[in-house]
Design an enzyme around this catalytic site. Sequence first.
Site, mmCIF file in Angstrom:
data_model
loop_
_atom_site.group_PDB
_atom_site.id
_atom_site.type_symbol
_atom_site.label_atom_id
_atom_site.label_comp_id
_atom_site.label_asym_id
_atom_site.label_seq_id
_atom_site.Cartn_x
_atom_site.Cartn_y
_atom_site.Cartn_z
ATOM 1 N N ARG A 103 0.859 -1.143 -0.064
ATOM 2 C CA ARG A 103 0.096 0.045 -0.065
ATOM 3 C C ARG A 103 0.973 1.154 -0.024
ATOM 4 O O ARG A 103 1.957 1.313 0.665
ATOM 5 C CB ARG A 103 -0.814 0.065 1.227
ATOM 6 C CG ARG A 103 -2.233 0.437 0.984
ATOM 7 C CD ARG A 103 -3.159 0.342 2.267
ATOM 8 N NE ARG A 103 -4.013 -0.582 2.022
ATOM 9 C CZ ARG A 103 -5.312 -0.854 2.022
ATOM 10 N NH1 ARG A 103 -5.887 0.475 2.356
ATOM 11 N NH2 ARG A 103 -6.161 -1.747 1.627
ATOM 12 N N THR A 107 -0.451 7.606 -0.715
ATOM 13 C CA THR A 107 -1.975 7.539 -1.158
ATOM 14 C C THR A 107 -2.965 6.890 -0.594
ATOM 15 O O THR A 107 -4.206 6.671 -0.836
ATOM 16 C CB THR A 107 -1.850 7.404 -2.580
ATOM 17 O OG1 THR A 107 -1.423 5.999 -2.775
ATOM 18 C CG2 THR A 107 -0.768 8.558 -3.441
ATOM 19 N N ASP A 199 3.391 -16.423 11.506
ATOM 20 C CA ASP A 199 3.565 -15.843 10.162
ATOM 21 C C ASP A 199 3.754 -17.092 9.183
ATOM 22 O O ASP A 199 4.688 -17.671 9.247
ATOM 23 C CB ASP A 199 4.968 -15.001 10.150
ATOM 24 C CG ASP A 199 4.995 -14.111 8.987
ATOM 25 O OD1 ASP A 199 5.005 -14.928 7.837
ATOM 26 O OD2 ASP A 199 5.136 -13.088 9.035
ATOM 27 N N ASP A 202 6.843 -17.225 6.872
ATOM 28 C CA ASP A 202 7.873 -17.420 7.432
ATOM 29 C C ASP A 202 8.176 -18.795 7.789
ATOM 30 O O ASP A 202 9.106 -19.539 7.766
ATOM 31 C CB ASP A 202 8.237 -16.408 8.849
ATOM 32 C CG ASP A 202 8.742 -15.305 8.585
ATOM 33 O OD1 ASP A 202 9.377 -14.932 7.722
ATOM 34 O OD2 ASP A 202 8.770 -14.494 9.433
HETATM 35 N N1 URA Z 1 -0.047 -13.056 7.942
HETATM 36 C C1 URA Z 1 0.138 -14.182 8.474
HETATM 37 O O1 URA Z 1 1.226 -14.694 8.279
HETATM 38 N N2 URA Z 1 -0.076 -14.600 10.003
HETATM 39 C C2 URA Z 1 -0.981 -13.853 10.540
HETATM 40 O O2 URA Z 1 -1.413 -14.392 11.650
HETATM 41 C C3 URA Z 1 -1.482 -12.663 9.954
HETATM 42 C C4 URA Z 1 -1.177 -12.348 8.623
#
Ligand code: URA
Length: 208
Positions: A103, A107, A199, A202
Site C-alpha cells: 500500500r 496515497t 507468520d 516465515d
Molecule cells: N499473516 C500471517 O502470516 N499470519 C497472521 O497471523 C496474519 C497475517
Amino acid sequence: MSVFFMDHPLIQHKLSLLRDKNTGSKDFREIIAEVAMLMCYEATRDLPLKEVEIETPISVAKTKVLSGRKLAFVPILRAGIGMEAGVRRLIPAAKIGHIGLYRDPETLKPQSYYSKLPKDIAQREVIILDPMLATGGTAVDAITKIKEFGPRNLKFMCIIASPDGIENLTKAHPDVSIYCAAKDERLNEKGYIVPGLGDAGDRIFGTK
Ligand code: URA
C-alpha cells in the site's frame, strides 16, 4: 456474499498440525499444500459437468466430464505460494497467476510490485489463495486489481480468517465467496491472527 467453513475432519486435523509451533518448516509446507488441496476439492464443488459417452473395455458408458469452465489460481505473494502446490496437484490444467501488493504510504492506494496473470483471465474462474485473511487489506486490494481484468467469477480461499478480515472483505467485495478452514478470535496489535498459526510466510519458507 457467502462464507464457507470447511469442517471436514481431515482439514481440521491438519489445521491443528499447522497451528502447532513445534511443526517444522518442511512439514508445515507440505501440510499447507495438503490442506489447500482438500479445500480446493470443496471450493470447486459447483463446477458444471456435461454428459459424454465413453467406451469402456466392456461397453459404452454415459458419464460426466467438466464442461469447460476454465480455472486460474492466483496466489498472493508470498504465503499464497504454499497453497499453490496443493491446488496444482488437484487441477494441473489450471493456469497460475501471481500477485504481490503493497500500500502506498502516502496515497494508501494499492500498488502491485508484481503481477503476472494468465492472458485469458477474463474467460476464467479465479480462485485467489492466501493462507491468512487477517485485516483483509491485501485481499481487498488483490481482488480490486484482479477485477480490472474482468474474470468470470472470483473466489477467495484462505486457511484461517479473522472476524475483521471476513467483515472487511465482504464489505468491499460482496460478490466474492470466501472459503476457509477456521475463523479465529481476533487480531493482535501487530495484525496477527489469534490464536492463528504465526507468520505463514516465515513458516513455509523457513525464514525465521
Ligand atoms: N499473516 C500471517 O502470516 N499470519 C497472521 O497471523 C496474519 C497475517
